[in-house]
Design a protein around this motif. Structure first.
Motif, short mmCIF file in Angstrom:
data_model
loop_
_atom_site.label_atom_id
_atom_site.label_comp_id
_atom_site.label_asym_id
_atom_site.label_seq_id
_atom_site.Cartn_x
_atom_site.Cartn_y
_atom_site.Cartn_z
N TRP A 118 65.85 54.70 6.85
CA TRP A 118 64.51 55.08 7.31
C TRP A 118 64.44 54.85 8.81
O TRP A 118 64.87 53.82 9.29
N ASP A 119 63.89 55.81 9.53
CA ASP A 119 63.67 55.67 10.97
C ASP A 119 62.44 56.49 11.32
O ASP A 119 62.52 57.72 11.43
N THR A 121 58.29 56.20 13.39
CA THR A 121 57.43 55.48 14.32
C THR A 121 55.98 55.67 13.88
O THR A 121 55.53 56.80 13.66
N ARG A 127 58.16 50.98 15.63
CA ARG A 127 59.34 51.67 15.11
C ARG A 127 59.79 50.96 13.84
O ARG A 127 59.95 49.74 13.82
N LEU A 129 62.69 50.66 10.90
CA LEU A 129 64.10 50.97 10.65
C LEU A 129 64.57 50.31 9.37
O LEU A 129 64.40 49.10 9.19
N MET A 146 73.19 50.55 10.31
CA MET A 146 72.76 51.10 11.59
C MET A 146 73.26 50.25 12.73
O MET A 146 73.46 49.04 12.59
N VAL A 158 69.93 54.51 18.44
CA VAL A 158 69.82 54.14 17.03
C VAL A 158 70.68 55.12 16.24
O VAL A 158 70.45 56.33 16.27
#
Length: 167
Positions: A118-119, A121, A127, A129, A146, A158
């Motif tokens: 998951w990434d 904002t 953010r 992650l 990651m 990232v």
């Protein structure tokens, strides 16, 4: 500052050892972040020994030995950014809003539990992650982790790394 983000290692239930590619990343990382579900203390011992700095929490599958050594939520300032680490954030639906409300002081939140990378904002700029799992892909096509870089108060580079399937 180079970061290595990992979660849900589940050793030795899902795999017997951490993947070599992930272990190769350890000496290159200034900070290793583990978002819980270790399952065994040996993996925590390994990362404590090999990581320059470890920021870690326990997860829902972690027993008393790990819970005695790790917090439920961890906080750190890294390169001018305020990081938080937690294992579980609830359902994907509404995650950004919930996490932004729960952690208004953070710039970056690293989480695990779902094994789903998951990434995103949040509207507030938080953010979120999730590195997935390097040992248990569940319904994902690959096991993952990651890396990221923090420089001048910014998070960049990232990268989601896909691990080869085990045979």
């Amino acid at each position: 500052m180079r970061l290595l983000l990992v979660s849900d290692t589940h050793l030795p239930k899902r795999a017997k050892v951490l993947p070599p590619q992930l272990l190769d990343e350890l000496p290159r990382a200034d900070v290793v972040v583990h978002a819980g579900d270790w399952v065994d203390t040996a993996t925590l011992d390994l990362l404590e020994d090999r990581a320059r700095r470890l920021i870690a929490v326990y997860g829902n599958n972690d027993g008393p030995g790990l819970r005695a050594r790790l917090p439920e939520v961890a906080y750190a300032e890294l390169g001018g950014l305020r990081f938080g680490v937690v294992h579980e954030t609830g359902p994907a639906q509404g995650r950004e809003r919930r996490c932004a409300a729960r952690f208004p002081e953070l710039d970056v939140l690293v989480f695990g539990h779902s094994h789903i990378p998951w990434d995103t904002t949040a509207d507030t700029g938080l953010r979120l992650l999730n590195p997935g799992s390097p040992t248990d892909r569940r319904r994902q096509p690959h096991c993952t982790y990651m890396t990221a870089r923090v420089a001048d108060g910014r998070l960049d580079e990232v990268t989601l790394h896909r691990l080869p399937r085990r045979t």
